[in-house]
Design a protein around this motif. Structure first.
Motif, PDB file in Angstrom:
ATOM      1  N   SER A   1       0.766  -1.273  -0.108  1.00 49.86           N
ATOM      2  CA  SER A   1       0.141   0.025  -0.129  1.00 49.86           C
ATOM      3  C   SER A   1       0.863   1.351  -0.034  1.00 49.86           C
ATOM      4  N   ILE A   2       0.389   2.405   0.404  1.00 47.91           N
ATOM      5  CA  ILE A   2       0.960   3.639   0.279  1.00 47.91           C
ATOM      6  C   ILE A   2       2.357   3.435   1.355  1.00 47.91           C
ATOM      7  N   LEU A   3       2.568   2.627   2.269  1.00 51.79           N
ATOM      8  CA  LEU A   3       3.771   2.752   3.095  1.00 51.79           C
ATOM      9  C   LEU A   3       5.054   2.603   2.577  1.00 51.79           C
ATOM     10  N   PRO A   4       5.350   1.493   1.705  1.00 52.32           N
ATOM     11  CA  PRO A   4       6.343   1.541   1.062  1.00 52.32           C
ATOM     12  C   PRO A   4       6.836   2.713   0.093  1.00 52.32           C
ATOM     13  N   ARG A   5       5.800   3.366  -0.421  1.00 54.90           N
ATOM     14  CA  ARG A   5       6.137   4.480  -1.411  1.00 54.90           C
ATOM     15  C   ARG A   5       6.435   5.638  -0.491  1.00 54.90           C
ATOM     16  N   ALA A   6       6.195   5.929   0.670  1.00 54.11           N
ATOM     17  CA  ALA A   6       6.523   6.852   1.634  1.00 54.11           C
ATOM     18  C   ALA A   6       7.957   6.379   2.143  1.00 54.11           C
ATOM     19  N   LEU A   7       8.259   5.237   2.411  1.00 51.67           N
ATOM     20  CA  LEU A   7       9.632   4.846   2.796  1.00 51.67           C
ATOM     21  C   LEU A   7      10.745   5.155   1.744  1.00 51.67           C
ATOM     22  N   ALA A   8      10.208   4.737   0.428  1.00 59.11           N
ATOM     23  CA  ALA A   8      11.077   4.746  -0.588  1.00 59.11           C
ATOM     24  C   ALA A   8      11.302   6.503  -0.923  1.00 59.11           C
ATOM     25  N   ALA A   9      10.422   7.260  -0.922  1.00 58.95           N
ATOM     26  CA  ALA A   9      10.393   8.487  -1.254  1.00 58.95           C
ATOM     27  C   ALA A   9      11.445   9.164  -0.272  1.00 58.95           C
ATOM     28  N   PHE A  10      11.431   8.876   1.151  1.00 59.30           N
ATOM     29  CA  PHE A  10      12.237   9.183   2.235  1.00 59.30           C
ATOM     30  C   PHE A  10      13.545   9.102   2.089  1.00 59.30           C
ATOM     31  N   ASP A  11      13.801   7.656   1.604  1.00 57.51           N
ATOM     32  CA  ASP A  11      15.289   7.321   1.310  1.00 57.51           C
ATOM     33  C   ASP A  11      15.816   8.080   0.229  1.00 57.51           C
ATOM     34  N   GLU A  12      15.127   8.312  -0.872  1.00 55.52           N
ATOM     35  CA  GLU A  12      15.649   9.010  -2.058  1.00 55.52           C
ATOM     36  C   GLU A  12      15.810  10.473  -1.708  1.00 55.52           C
ATOM     37  N   ARG A  13      15.059  11.076  -0.803  1.00 55.98           N
ATOM     38  CA  ARG A  13      15.321  12.497  -0.860  1.00 55.98           C
ATOM     39  C   ARG A  13      16.767  12.847   0.252  1.00 55.98           C
ATOM     40  N   HIS A  14      17.168  11.655   0.830  1.00 56.03           N
ATOM     41  CA  HIS A  14      18.283  11.616   1.689  1.00 56.03           C
ATOM     42  C   HIS A  14      19.456  10.880   1.431  1.00 56.03           C
ATOM     43  N   GLU A  15      20.558  11.388   0.590  1.00 53.60           N
ATOM     44  CA  GLU A  15      21.241  10.454  -0.043  1.00 53.60           C
ATOM     45  C   GLU A  15      22.072   9.594   0.759  1.00 53.60           C
ATOM     46  N   GLY A  16      22.330  10.213   2.081  1.00 54.43           N
ATOM     47  CA  GLY A  16      23.213   9.815   2.989  1.00 54.43           C
ATOM     48  C   GLY A  16      22.565   8.808   4.073  1.00 54.43           C
ATOM     49  N   LEU A  17      21.204   8.502   3.767  1.00 52.81           N
ATOM     50  CA  LEU A  17      20.423   7.621   4.415  1.00 52.81           C
ATOM     51  C   LEU A  17      20.357   6.067   4.138  1.00 52.81           C
ATOM     52  N   GLN A  18      20.533   5.160   4.999  1.00 54.70           N
ATOM     53  CA  GLN A  18      20.404   3.796   4.452  1.00 54.70           C
ATOM     54  C   GLN A  18      19.386   3.284   5.175  1.00 54.70           C
ATOM     55  N   VAL A  19      18.131   3.066   4.605  1.00 53.57           N
ATOM     56  CA  VAL A  19      16.848   2.591   5.093  1.00 53.57           C
ATOM     57  C   VAL A  19      16.967   1.022   4.766  1.00 53.57           C
ATOM     58  N   SER A  20      16.647   0.201   5.721  1.00 52.54           N
ATOM     59  CA  SER A  20      16.425  -1.450   5.329  1.00 52.54           C
ATOM     60  C   SER A  20      14.994  -1.654   6.102  1.00 52.54           C
ATOM     61  N   VAL A  21      14.057  -2.392   5.380  1.00 54.97           N
ATOM     62  CA  VAL A  21      12.763  -2.807   6.186  1.00 54.97           C
ATOM     63  C   VAL A  21      12.670  -4.194   5.989  1.00 54.97           C
ATOM     64  N   ILE A  22      12.118  -4.758   7.070  1.00 51.24           N
ATOM     65  CA  ILE A  22      11.770  -5.779   7.518  1.00 51.24           C
ATOM     66  C   ILE A  22      10.152  -6.123   7.419  1.00 51.24           C
ATOM     67  N   CYS A  23       9.513  -6.932   6.730  1.00 51.47           N
ATOM     68  CA  CYS A  23       8.135  -7.228   6.604  1.00 51.47           C
ATOM     69  C   CYS A  23       8.055  -8.551   7.506  1.00 51.47           C
ATOM     70  N   ASP A  24       7.360  -8.363   8.660  1.00 55.57           N
ATOM     71  CA  ASP A  24       6.872  -9.646   9.474  1.00 55.57           C
ATOM     72  C   ASP A  24       5.845  -9.273  10.442  1.00 55.57           C
ATOM     73  N   HIS A  25       5.586 -10.326  11.217  1.00 59.43           N
ATOM     74  CA  HIS A  25       4.571 -10.221  12.324  1.00 59.43           C
ATOM     75  C   HIS A  25       5.002  -9.706  13.525  1.00 59.43           C
ATOM     76  N   ALA A  26       4.017  -9.524  14.320  1.00 61.81           N
ATOM     77  CA  ALA A  26       4.269  -8.349  15.451  1.00 61.81           C
ATOM     78  C   ALA A  26       5.244  -9.172  16.574  1.00 61.81           C
ATOM     79  N   GLU A  27       5.020 -10.318  16.510  1.00 58.60           N
ATOM     80  CA  GLU A  27       5.830 -11.036  17.513  1.00 58.60           C
ATOM     81  C   GLU A  27       7.467 -10.918  17.182  1.00 58.60           C
ATOM     82  N   ARG A  28       7.603 -11.383  15.931  1.00 50.33           N
ATOM     83  CA  ARG A  28       8.990 -11.440  15.568  1.00 50.33           C
ATOM     84  C   ARG A  28       9.674  -9.917  15.432  1.00 50.33           C
TER      85      ARG A  28
END
Length: 310
Positions: A107-134
């Motif tokens: 949904s909209i969340l990955p677009r928001a994360l990708a746009a944030f990453d692209e706006r800041h060249e010195g940023l290193q964003v990594s994402v994990i998709c998982d359930h709440a427990e993990r």
């Protein structure tokens, strides 16, 4: 050729209705009234001279022309959001590790994360998709800085981003919920499915069978869209072509899960704080709407199809 006015406000209204398949839910997402969103769609259709949505018994779906407009609307709104943020923000640097539920990964969340990453060249964003427990385990083990989690117990601590009830979802083209037993798509080895989703059917006296099992929300969505099964999904993530099943259909709401933002207690950084604000903004429609987005009994005042259009 006459210029067709396609203001950003019209594009945002169109996109919200297209993504939710519901004017009521779209209005809650935009923070506007249902009638205001209906007027936006009507104005856009009048500008284009053809209908973009088809009214259904419950909700709406895109016409072929609406499907054609959809990718343009996504590009226009994304570019405008990126431009506004890029001019306001200071450059950020450093790593940011984020955990999100799999349901929000399309949904909209990955677009928001990708746009944030692209706006800041010195940023290193990594994402994990998982359930709440993990995700909670990853926070404890210092493998995440931020985590967005579902809380069905209402006992977990964290910053409340909104309330996103889980509902049974069916395709608008395939009436699998009318079959007996009802074919159901479920998460593999999921305590939530065992404790909430499955009992919601059993307690209602609904005969059902497991027709699809997967670890991924996108796989459950595909099962629904292709007419294989119904599936339990968060209301805000219901894609176009699907609709929530309600008490009128004989199906109960599954839960009223809170969406929480949890932080790693070991420390923070400007980059992590910036990412936290991006997540707040992405979920702001849920914070505004709460449990309001029922998506039932709505009426969309669509412009009639112009004469001569198919």
């Amino acid at each position: 050729m006459a210029r067709i006015p396609l203001e950003s406000d019209l594009m945002r209204g169109f996109l919200a209705v297209a993504e939710t398949g519901s004017v009521t839910i779209a209005a809650a997402r935009l923070g506007r009234t249902q009638s205001a969103v209906s007027l936006l769609i009507k104005r856009l259709e009048e500008n284009l001279g053809q209908p973009l949505f088809e009214r259904l018994a419950r909700g709406v779906r895109l016409t072929p022309r609406g499907e054609q407009l959809l990718p343009y609307a996504l590009r226009v709104t994304s570019l405008l959001d990126e431009a506004a943020l890029a001019l306001r923000e200071k450059p950020l640097i450093g790593p940011v590790r984020v955990g999100i539920p799999d349901e929000y990964s399309s949904s909209i969340l990955p677009r928001a994360l990708a746009a944030f990453d692209e706006r800041h060249e010195g940023l290193q964003v990594s994402v994990i998709c998982d359930h709440a427990e993990r995700q909670l385990e990853a926070l404890e083990e210092d493998r995440l800085d931020l985590a967005v989690i579902h809380d069905t117990s209402y006992f977990l601590e964290g910053e409340l981003l909104g309330v996103d009830p889980a509902v049974w979802v069916t395709s608008t083209l395939h009436n699998q919920h009318l079959r007996s037993p009802v074919p159901v798509a479920l998460y593999r080895d999921s305590g939530w499915c065992r404790d909430f989703a499955q009992p919601s059917l059993t307690h209602q006296g609904i005969r059902w069978r497991e027709a699809w099992r997967s670890d991924m929300a996108s796989s459950l969505v595909n099962a629904v869209l292709n007419g294989m099964a119904i599936a339990p999904l968060s209301r805000s993530t219901i894609p176009a072509g699907c609709r929530p099943l309600s008490a009128e259909d004989g199906f109960p709401e599954i839960d009223s899960a809170r969406v929480l933002l949890r932080r790693n207690p070991r420390g923070g950084s400007p980059a992590i704080n910036g990412m936290a604000e991006v997540l707040r903004e992405a979920f702001r429609p849920l914070a505004r709407s709460g449990a309001e987005a029922a998506g039932e009994g709505e009426a969309l005042s669509l412009a009639p199809a112009p004469q001569g259009q198919g």
